[in-house]
Motif scaffolding. Structure first.
Motif, short mmCIF file in Angstrom:
data_model
loop_
_atom_site.label_atom_id
_atom_site.label_comp_id
_atom_site.label_asym_id
_atom_site.label_seq_id
_atom_site.Cartn_x
_atom_site.Cartn_y
_atom_site.Cartn_z
N THR A 92 0.83 -1.21 0.00
CA THR A 92 0.00 0.00 0.00
C THR A 92 0.86 1.25 0.00
O THR A 92 0.59 2.21 -0.74
CB THR A 92 -0.94 0.00 1.22
N VAL A 106 -8.68 6.93 -4.28
CA VAL A 106 -9.74 6.08 -4.84
C VAL A 106 -9.84 6.21 -6.36
O VAL A 106 -10.78 5.69 -6.95
CB VAL A 106 -11.10 6.44 -4.20
N SER A 162 -6.93 2.41 -3.17
CA SER A 162 -7.99 1.88 -2.31
C SER A 162 -9.30 1.84 -3.09
O SER A 162 -9.86 2.89 -3.40
CB SER A 162 -8.15 2.76 -1.05
N ASP A 163 -9.74 0.65 -3.42
CA ASP A 163 -10.94 0.48 -4.25
C ASP A 163 -12.18 0.47 -3.36
O ASP A 163 -12.80 -0.57 -3.12
CB ASP A 163 -10.83 -0.81 -5.06
N LEU A 164 -12.56 1.65 -2.85
CA LEU A 164 -13.67 1.76 -1.92
C LEU A 164 -15.01 1.61 -2.65
O LEU A 164 -15.18 2.12 -3.76
CB LEU A 164 -13.65 3.11 -1.21
#
Length: 358
Positions: A18, A104, A114-116
């Motif tokens: 990350t 995102v 971050s695939d929210l």
């Protein structure tokens, strides 16, 4: 599962992956900003029939880096009567908020920090916080010009965030999700599947509101990022640089980087929400036989071209359109864009319920 794969599945491996993704995105944006800023100045110069920056490096390509070192090496001047802690925090907040919104943004299939599932909600939350850095900078300077400039900017950003939020609701209604990756995936295939053209043949009649809403979103993005012709917070004839007038050196640079990062971010949002994201506008079956990494490089190139195109349009608006008066700016936002976006939401919702759903 081999040892290498199992390591990346551990908390330490996930954290390192990350952090690597965050670093890659931040460095990539910073480098792209250097050349986009140069392009902005070159486009403006071309419209005025002059050369623009052309001395530092070949064709002036290193001009932005020279400006960076100039700002970094200058002395930081803090006014004696200012609130020094808030004075320093303001540009830091603007800089940080401008970059965490990119978390995102999907650059290609699977290439996102971050695939929210609520990515759009996350973006709306971060963008609403952006006004605090500007308010803090204007208030902490303990001067009337910065304070007036910050109030102008806050009112302007809040005014146009309302219409932008309503326009985004249209996209959510068409896609049925707030996940940006899924929104882009639903626009794959031919160009008429893009949300700007209604999001597909079954919802093609919505083009009568979605295409105008794309243009309204673009204009609202200009106001949201204080770009000409809506650069009223730093109108030279009235506020001599607005909320930034007391800033110099690195704090001023942080404000500028944050502002240009927000401009490119808006270009990316237009690309993702309305123009298919990484989808080129035609089927990409020919990429099924190549490695996924190579295919994603192609998608990344498509995404970058679209972002650069919208940045080029923003630069042209800066060169062609004269500055609005402040009353004209607010009237456009509250009396034209807000009612129009409300009508668009009602139309798209009615279409989804009665035509597609019923």
């Amino acid at each position: 599962m081999d040892a290498a794969t199992s390591f990346w599945a551990t908390p330490v491996g996930w954290t390192l992956a990350t952090l690597g993704g965050i670093l890659l995105v931040v460095v990539g944006i910073l480098i792209s900003l250097a050349f986009l800023l140069l392009a902005d100045r070159k486009i403006w110069a071309g419209v005025q029939l002059r050369k623009g920056p052309n001395v530092v490096g070949p064709f002036g390509l290193l001009q932005s880096f020279a400006d960076f070192f100039k700002f970094v090496l200058k002395e930081i001047v803090i006014p004696a009567g200012s609130d020094k802690v808030v004075f320093i925090l303001a540009p830091l907040i603007s800089f940080v908020l401008a970059f965490i919104a990119w978390a995102v943004i999907p650059f290609a299939p699977g290439w996102v920090v971050s695939d929210l599932n609520v990515g759009i909600l996350y973006i709306l939350a971060i963008s609403s916080l952006g006004v605090y850095g500007i308010i803090m900078g204007g208030w902490a300077s303990n001067s009337k010009y910065p304070f007036l400039g910050s109030l102008r900017s806050a009112a302007q950003m809040v005014s146009y965030e309302v219409s932008m939020g309503l326009i985004i609701i249209n996209v959510i209604l068409l896609a049925g999700t707030m996940n940006l990756t899924e929104i882009v995936t639903q626009q794959q295939g031919w160009i008429w599947n893009w949300n700007a053209f209604g999001g597909g043949l079954e919802t093609l009649p919505t083009i009568i509101v979605m295409l105008p809403m794309t243009i309204v979103f673009f204009i609202s993005a200009l106001a949201e990022t204080n770009r000409p012709p809506f650069d009223l917070p730093e109108a030279e004839s009235e506020l001599v640089a607005g909320y930034q007038v007391e800033y110099s050196s690195t704090p001023y640079l942080l404000f500028m980087i944050g502002e240009y990062a927000n401009i490119v971010f808006m270009c990316a949002m237009i690309t993702l929400l309305f123009c298919g994201g990484w989808n080129p506008g035609f089927p990409t079956d020919f990429l099924n036989s190549v490695p996924a990494f190579v295919a994603n490089l192609f998608y990344l190139a498509v995404f970058a071209v679209k972002v650069v195109f919208w940045f080029f349009m923003i630069a042209l608006v800066k060169a062609f359109v004269p500055r609005y008066r402040y009353d004209q700016l607010m009237r456009l936002g509250w009396k034209i864009f807000l009612p129009a976006s409300l009508v668009a939401v009602v139309f798209v919702a009615a279409w989804r319920v009665f035509a597609v759903g019923g």
